[in-house]
Each structure stands twice: as C-alpha cells, then as structure tokens.
Design a protein around this motif. Sequence first.
Motif, short mmCIF file in Angstrom:
data_model
loop_
_atom_site.label_atom_id
_atom_site.label_comp_id
_atom_site.label_asym_id
_atom_site.label_seq_id
_atom_site.Cartn_x
_atom_site.Cartn_y
_atom_site.Cartn_z
N LYS A 221 1.04 2.57 7.07
CA LYS A 221 0.62 2.87 8.43
C LYS A 221 -0.80 3.42 8.47
N ALA A 222 -1.11 4.33 7.56
CA ALA A 222 -2.47 4.88 7.49
C ALA A 222 -3.47 3.78 7.12
N HIS B 151 0.85 -1.19 0.00
CA HIS B 151 0.00 0.00 0.00
C HIS B 151 0.89 1.25 0.00
N PRO B 152 0.49 2.31 -0.70
CA PRO B 152 1.34 3.51 -0.73
C PRO B 152 1.52 4.16 0.64
N ARG B 153 0.56 3.93 1.57
CA ARG B 153 0.66 4.48 2.93
C ARG B 153 0.33 3.36 3.92
#
Length: 288
Positions: free
Chosen positions: A164-165, A160-162
């Motif tokens: 943690k989010a 996923h590109p983020r």
Amino acid sequence: MSAGDIATLRDLKISALSERGGLCWPTLILANVIFAALVVQTWLAATGVIPLWAGTLLNTFWMIQGYAPGHEAVHRNIHGRDERFRWINGVIGRSVFFCALHSFTMHEHVHRMHHAHLNDPEKDIDEAVIHAPGFWSAFLRSFLFYPHTKYHGLRIAKYHPRPKAFLAAVAAELAVPYAILIALVVMGYGKEVLFLWILPTILTFSGVVMFVGWLPHHLEKTDNPLRATRVIEAPQTVKGRLATWLYNYHNYHLVHHLFPAVPWTRLERVYRRGKHVLEKEGALISPL
C-alpha cells in the motif's frame, strides 16, 4: 588487494567492496550535466532555435545517459560509505525518473526484483524483451517497454514488503510529471510536449532495455549471473574508452550483478583485477 592475491570469487568480492568509497562525485557531476543539457536543449527546441526533431534526439541521448545516476541511486551507490549523504540517492533518483515520466520508487522495486529473480518471467521486468525470439522481436518489443514498466510495476506490487505504501508513493511520483504534461498540453504546447518529452521518454526506455537489458542478458535463461549476463570487454584504446563511458560501464554488467554495491565507474577496474577468476568460474566474456 592486488590481482595476484585474488584466487576466488570471495576474494574478488572483498576487493570489489573496497571500491565503495565516499560520495561518488562522477555520478553527481553527470547528473547535473544531464539536467542542464535537458533544460537548455528543451528551451532551444521550444523557442525554434533548433528543430523539434533535433530536440527529440538530443533529449533522448541525455535521458538515456540519465539512467546511470538513476540506477546508482537505486543501489544507494551515490553516497557510498558516507551516511550523511544517503538522502542524495532519493533526490537524484526521483529527479532523473521525473524527467522520464517514471517513478523512482517503482523502478527501485522492479530493479531489485530483477537482481533477485533474474530471468523469472513473473518477477523480472526485462525478461519479456531479453528472451524475445530474436533481435528484431526484442527491438519491436522495446518500444512498448515504457507502458510495460507501469504494468509490470503494478502487477508485482504484491511482492513489495509494504504494497500500500509502495502504490501510494508511485501514485505521488507519477502524478507530478503527468500533471505538468497535461497542463502544458492544455496551454497549447502539445507539439512541444510530444517531441521534447513523450517521444524521448519512449525512445529512452527502448534504448535502455536494449543496451542494458537485451545486449548483456540475451544469453542462457538461468538465474546464475555468471551465465545469465556477461562482460563485453572494451579494448584499452581511445575508442574503447569512449565506448565504455557512453555505455556507462554497463559493458561490465556481469560485475554489477555480482557486486551491485560497486559504483559504475569502478566496474571495469574490478573486472580487470579479477578477470582470471571470472574466466575460471566460467563467466561469459565477449569482445566489444
């Protein structure tokens, strides 16, 4: 663009994208029918008006149907071209997956990976079932698909590109239904939770991966959508129309993989218009 004007896949894509209009009312209506049915059926079963086993079967049926609006939300197809209503995708998607004890954010990520990395054992969540050694093996594996979605979704968080989010959103979306489930069990409604929520969830994930995963994808192990998924063409009869509707048009799943921005109710129309091109390109077409 008429069928006579379509000579290539590019022509078909241009024609297909013209089907993306404004707010998709069939999806919104179906979603609300599903929510109403789940509430009424759960109340009837919990109060003893109908047996719990009947509530299990009815809730499973409508939760499986709920995959259609949830899936459309993932592809941002509910608002169509009307950007004022883009937020509706998140509302419908999260509501549908809440009913099935799942995270919309997680499904959004794993489903997009399925499209981008079709039949990749590392990145395609459906691969473990669709390429099982045989039907019965796939069928048995399907009953483990609910926990598999959580395991796979967490495992591929790194893509996923983020990350943690992504994990924070997943945790929040899963915490709410699980907290309600636990609270109901503590309050003494364990049997109702089992029959009306947990069993329907397990059966729903099993049904979806068999009908939307295994059936249209159990073909060549390739990333070419023209060979890795297929059209299951329904006859133009009352039975054929009913089967297509109950299948939520996923019998035209190949068209969805080629043009995911096309709303589910328009997939057959695109197929009929471009069937000759798909046949020329070597698409797999089977009768229903």
